[in-house]
Design an enzyme around this catalytic site. Structure first.
Site, short mmCIF file in Angstrom:
data_model
loop_
_atom_site.label_atom_id
_atom_site.label_comp_id
_atom_site.label_asym_id
_atom_site.label_seq_id
_atom_site.Cartn_x
_atom_site.Cartn_y
_atom_site.Cartn_z
N GLY A 1 -14.34 -13.81 26.66
CA GLY A 1 -15.52 -14.48 27.21
C GLY A 1 -16.18 -13.64 28.28
O GLY A 1 -16.63 -14.13 29.31
N SER B 1 -18.98 -11.99 28.24
CA SER B 1 -20.42 -11.77 28.19
C SER B 1 -21.19 -12.44 29.33
O SER B 1 -22.38 -12.22 29.49
CB SER B 1 -20.98 -12.22 26.83
OG SER B 1 -20.73 -13.59 26.65
N ASP C 1 -14.04 -14.23 18.66
CA ASP C 1 -14.21 -15.68 18.74
C ASP C 1 -12.81 -16.24 18.89
O ASP C 1 -11.99 -16.17 17.96
CB ASP C 1 -14.88 -16.20 17.47
CG ASP C 1 -15.05 -17.71 17.49
OD1 ASP C 1 -14.46 -18.38 18.37
OD2 ASP C 1 -15.76 -18.24 16.62
N ASN D 1 -10.05 -15.93 29.59
CA ASN D 1 -11.11 -16.55 30.38
C ASN D 1 -12.08 -17.43 29.59
O ASN D 1 -12.69 -18.33 30.16
CB ASN D 1 -11.89 -15.41 31.08
CG ASN D 1 -13.22 -15.86 31.64
OD1 ASN D 1 -13.27 -16.45 32.71
ND2 ASN D 1 -14.31 -15.61 30.91
N SER E 1 -8.48 -24.44 35.92
CA SER E 1 -9.50 -25.04 36.79
C SER E 1 -8.79 -26.12 37.59
O SER E 1 -7.80 -26.69 37.11
CB SER E 1 -10.60 -25.68 35.93
OG SER E 1 -11.35 -26.61 36.70
N TYR F 1 -12.48 -31.71 28.92
CA TYR F 1 -12.32 -30.43 29.64
C TYR F 1 -11.08 -30.49 30.53
O TYR F 1 -10.25 -29.58 30.52
CB TYR F 1 -13.58 -30.18 30.47
CG TYR F 1 -13.54 -28.92 31.30
CD1 TYR F 1 -13.70 -27.66 30.71
CD2 TYR F 1 -13.37 -28.98 32.69
CE1 TYR F 1 -13.68 -26.50 31.48
CE2 TYR F 1 -13.36 -27.82 33.46
CZ TYR F 1 -13.51 -26.59 32.85
OH TYR F 1 -13.49 -25.44 33.62
N LYS G 1 -7.65 -28.24 30.27
CA LYS G 1 -7.18 -27.36 31.35
C LYS G 1 -5.78 -27.77 31.82
O LYS G 1 -4.97 -26.93 32.22
CB LYS G 1 -8.17 -27.35 32.51
CG LYS G 1 -9.51 -26.69 32.17
CD LYS G 1 -9.38 -25.20 31.89
CE LYS G 1 -10.73 -24.52 31.72
NZ LYS G 1 -10.61 -23.08 31.44
N ASN H 1 -24.69 -23.24 37.16
CA ASN H 1 -24.60 -24.47 37.94
C ASN H 1 -25.41 -24.45 39.24
O ASN H 1 -25.40 -25.41 39.99
CB ASN H 1 -23.13 -24.82 38.21
CG ASN H 1 -22.40 -23.70 38.96
OD1 ASN H 1 -23.03 -22.94 39.69
ND2 ASN H 1 -21.10 -23.60 38.78
P1 NAI Z 1 -19.55 -19.20 31.25
O1 NAI Z 1 -20.08 -20.21 30.28
O2 NAI Z 1 -20.54 -18.31 31.95
O3 NAI Z 1 -18.49 -18.25 30.54
C1 NAI Z 1 -17.67 -18.65 29.50
C2 NAI Z 1 -17.62 -17.53 28.50
O4 NAI Z 1 -16.75 -17.88 27.42
C3 NAI Z 1 -19.01 -17.25 27.89
O5 NAI Z 1 -19.26 -15.87 27.90
C4 NAI Z 1 -18.87 -17.77 26.47
O6 NAI Z 1 -19.68 -17.07 25.55
C5 NAI Z 1 -17.37 -17.51 26.23
N1 NAI Z 1 -16.88 -18.28 25.09
C6 NAI Z 1 -17.02 -19.59 24.85
N2 NAI Z 1 -16.46 -19.90 23.65
C7 NAI Z 1 -15.96 -18.74 23.15
C8 NAI Z 1 -15.27 -18.40 21.96
N3 NAI Z 1 -15.01 -19.32 21.02
N4 NAI Z 1 -14.88 -17.13 21.78
C9 NAI Z 1 -15.16 -16.18 22.71
N5 NAI Z 1 -15.82 -16.42 23.84
C10 NAI Z 1 -16.22 -17.71 24.06
O7 NAI Z 1 -18.66 -19.99 32.29
P2 NAI Z 1 -17.79 -19.48 33.54
O8 NAI Z 1 -18.12 -20.36 34.65
O9 NAI Z 1 -17.90 -18.03 33.72
O10 NAI Z 1 -16.30 -19.86 33.04
C11 NAI Z 1 -15.30 -18.90 32.74
C12 NAI Z 1 -13.94 -19.61 32.77
O11 NAI Z 1 -13.71 -20.06 34.10
C13 NAI Z 1 -13.86 -20.83 31.87
O12 NAI Z 1 -12.58 -20.90 31.28
C14 NAI Z 1 -14.07 -21.98 32.85
O13 NAI Z 1 -13.49 -23.17 32.39
C15 NAI Z 1 -13.36 -21.43 34.07
N6 NAI Z 1 -13.76 -22.05 35.33
C16 NAI Z 1 -15.05 -21.92 35.81
C17 NAI Z 1 -15.38 -22.50 37.03
C18 NAI Z 1 -16.76 -22.41 37.61
O14 NAI Z 1 -17.03 -23.11 38.58
N7 NAI Z 1 -17.64 -21.56 37.10
C19 NAI Z 1 -14.39 -23.26 37.80
C20 NAI Z 1 -13.08 -23.32 37.20
C21 NAI Z 1 -12.80 -22.72 36.02
#
Ligand code: NAI
Length: 252
Positions: A14, A16, A64, A91, A143, A156, A160, A194
């Site tokens: 993830g 990107s 994926d 991630n 999380s 969600y 987690k 967010n």
């Molecule tokens: P984001 O939506 O920017 O990043 C998530 C990434 O995962 C994206 O690049 C998306 O394309 C990728 N992804 C989703 N499904 C996929 C799949 N099937 N195969 C490959 N890639 C896939 O969100 P963020 O905030 O960067 O989250 C990253 C991680 O951190 C997540 O696991 C999220 O639950 C966790 N997290 C985020 C928090 C926040 O406040 N931003 C807080 C706590 C945890």
């Protein structure tokens, strides 16, 4: 492994956007050869260019996490091209915020498929390579939603919580293979996605419940991530490292 990460190899899923992108840049800045995995290859190209421009090494991998064949291909490609796999940052994750009574079963399944099943698939596949080469470090991105309750995030939060207990169970199974498995549990981290919510009244109210009275920044996760990635945490496995400004221990 030593406390220094230079010359080590990693796969970040993830990568990107958001935190994955941040973690990939961070590891590359410490001399780690990083495979950046995601479904959106176009966005990875820019990230790889950025990493290379600052002297780092990056490999683009289409991935994926919900698709076993894709995971097998991506992990194999990363380990073969980089010369091993020392670190996995699991991630990739999705959230669909909705009241439980309005949540469709497809929405439930999608979150479990990515955040729990996907994390298992990538961890299992990477751990096989790590065990063969004599060890490694797996960091599952959890999380505080996996430890506490929250509004409209039942699937969600359950995914987690599952990821956290999966981490502990993999840790005991893989300890003899010298593969460490830990979870990093961030609180609310400000990202592009967010920013609008946290500028709203409801967002401001939420920030008041965080003892440090501010959102996390991606950089707040740097120390904990580097700790878990490196041999500085050599005696840590099955741990859940909470990084949330005190949010999850706020008073009743
Ligand atoms: P984001 O939506 O920017 O990043 C998530 C990434 O995962 C994206 O690049 C998306 O394309 C990728 N992804 C989703 N499904 C996929 C799949 N099937 N195969 C490959 N890639 C896939 O969100 P963020 O905030 O960067 O989250 C990253 C991680 O951190 C997540 O696991 C999220 O639950 C966790 N997290 C985020 C928090 C926040 O406040 N931003 C807080 C706590 C945890």
């Amino acid at each position: 492994m030593t406390d220094s990460l230079a010359g080590h190899t990693a796969l970040v899923t993830g990568a990107s956007s958001g935190l994955g992108r941040h973690f990939a840049r961070l590891l590359a800045s410490r001399g780690v050869k990083v495979a950046i995995g995601a479904r959106r290859m176009d966005r990875l190209v820019t990230l790889a260019e950025e990493i290379r421009a600052s002297g780092g090494e990056a490999l683009l991998v289409e991935l994926d996490v919900t698709d076993e064949a894709s995971v097998t291909q991506a992990v194999g490609q990363s380990a073969d091209a980089l010369g091993g796999l020392d670190i996995l940052v699991n991630n990739a994750g999705i959230v669909i915020a909705k009241p439980a009574l309005e949540m469709s079963i497809d929405e439930w399944d999608a979150q479990i498929a990515t955040n729990l099943r996907g994390v298992f698939l990538v961890a299992r596949t990477a751990a096989r390579r790590m065990a063969e080469q004599g060890g490694g470090s797996i960091i599952n991105i959890a999380s505080i939603a996996g430890l506490r309750t929250g509004g409209h995030i039942s699937a969600y939060a359950a995914s987690k919580a599952g990821l956290i207990h999966l981490t502990r169970n993999l840790a005991i199974e893989l300890a003899r293979s010298n593969v460490r498995v830990n979870a990093l549990a961030p609180g609310y981290i400000e990202t592009e996605l967010n920013a609008e919510f946290f500028a709203s009244k409801a967002g401001e109210e939420l920030i008041k419940r965080i003892p440090q009275r501010r959102l996390g920044r991606p950089e707040d996760l740097d120390g904990p991530l580097l700790l878990l990635a490196s041999d500085a945490s050599r005696y840590m496995t099955g741990a859940v490292l909470v990084v949330d400004g005190g949010h999850s221990v706020n008073p009743l």
